[in-house]
Design an enzyme around this catalytic site. Structure first.
Site, PDB file in Angstrom:
ATOM      1  N   ASP A  74      11.577  63.464  46.029  1.00 38.72           N
ATOM      2  CA  ASP A  74      10.152  63.180  46.134  1.00 38.72           C
ATOM      3  C   ASP A  74       9.361  64.474  45.940  1.00 38.72           C
ATOM      4  O   ASP A  74       9.725  65.511  46.473  1.00 38.72           O
ATOM      5  CB  ASP A  74       9.830  62.582  47.510  1.00 38.72           C
ATOM      6  N   HIS A 147       7.378  54.657  37.308  1.00 40.55           N
ATOM      7  CA  HIS A 147       6.515  55.324  38.285  1.00 40.55           C
ATOM      8  C   HIS A 147       5.925  56.606  37.714  1.00 40.55           C
ATOM      9  O   HIS A 147       4.745  56.898  37.916  1.00 40.55           O
ATOM     10  CB  HIS A 147       7.318  55.634  39.553  1.00 40.55           C
TER      11      HIS A 147
END
Length: 234
Positions: A74, A147
């Site tokens: 992330d 994404h």
């Protein structure tokens, strides 16, 4: 800041919704020793409960060196240098709120059973990066509804860069990502969210929404340290 406003509900395509749970004050505590973090949180709570009600409390943790629970790192797209981080996250001098940041806080709940049930190459297409090497897909290998594709944006020629400081959270029963990000202007958040939820000309949604659901959403203003100290001392 001139652009600060309440987070409003996003009614996206294919039934996907980003709810608004706008509240007034946000505290973010981070530390390595959880006992110390807990002590600080309790001290804040004892003071604040006299004038406010606690509506959300979430403890996060580091998962395998900055990974989300879905197994991908992330924050890979964060600006790489301190100078670029400041440019993305800090309100410039001469503007109201200079030296501070606009903050987006969202709690996301993952459907991990659904996620682990699909092959790795499908996961990579959904995210837009390889899982092991953490390399961005290129050319025809990068889906337009990944994404990465939905969040790596430019508006009027300006890259909508933000600085992410998210944290995984949860137990075996409920788990996900506490998304926390900082920006110099609100449209850096709103443009990415609109793109994720299909509210753009192409109408595509971020395919990651089929595996993770936002259950909270708030915007805040994080003042510069000097301004915060002045307000507290005043």
């Amino acid at each position: 800041p001139e652009t600060l406003e309440d987070f409003t509900v996003i009614n996206g395509k294919e039934g996907h919704v980003a709810p608004s749970t706008q509240s007034d004050i946000f505290f973010w505590l981070q530390g390595i020793v959880m006992g110390e973090v807990f002590d600080e949180a309790m001290q804040i709570h004892r003071c604040m409960k006299q004038v406010a009600s606690l509506v959300l409390e979430q403890q996060g943790f580091d998962y395998h060196h900055k990974q989300d629970l879905i197994g991908f790192e992330d924050g890979t797209a964060n600006p790489k240098t301190d100078e670029l981080k400041v440019a993305a996250a800090v309100i410039p001098q001469g503007q109201p709120g200079e030296g501070g940041s606009l903050v987006l806080s969202e709690k996301w709940v993952h459907d991990m059973d659904k996620w682990v049930g699909i092959p790795v190459h499908c996961q990579e297409a959904i995210v837009g990066r390889t899982k092991v090497e953490n390399e961005e897909l290129e050319g025809d290998a990068m889906p337009k509804n990944s994404h990465v594709s939905r969040t790596d944006l430019k508006v009027d020629g300006v890259a909508m860069k933000i600085y992410r400081r998210s944290a995984p959270y949860g137990t075996v029963q409920e788990n996900g990502l506490m998304f926390l990000a900082f920006a110099c202007e609100l449209k850096r958040f709103s443009s990415q969210l609109e793109s994720m939820y299909g509210l753009t000309e192409d109408g595509m949604i971020d395919q990651l929404l089929n595996y993770s659901k936002a259950v909270s959403g708030s915007y805040f203003f994080g003042p510069a340290i000097e301004d915060l100290q002045e307000a507290l001392n005043g």
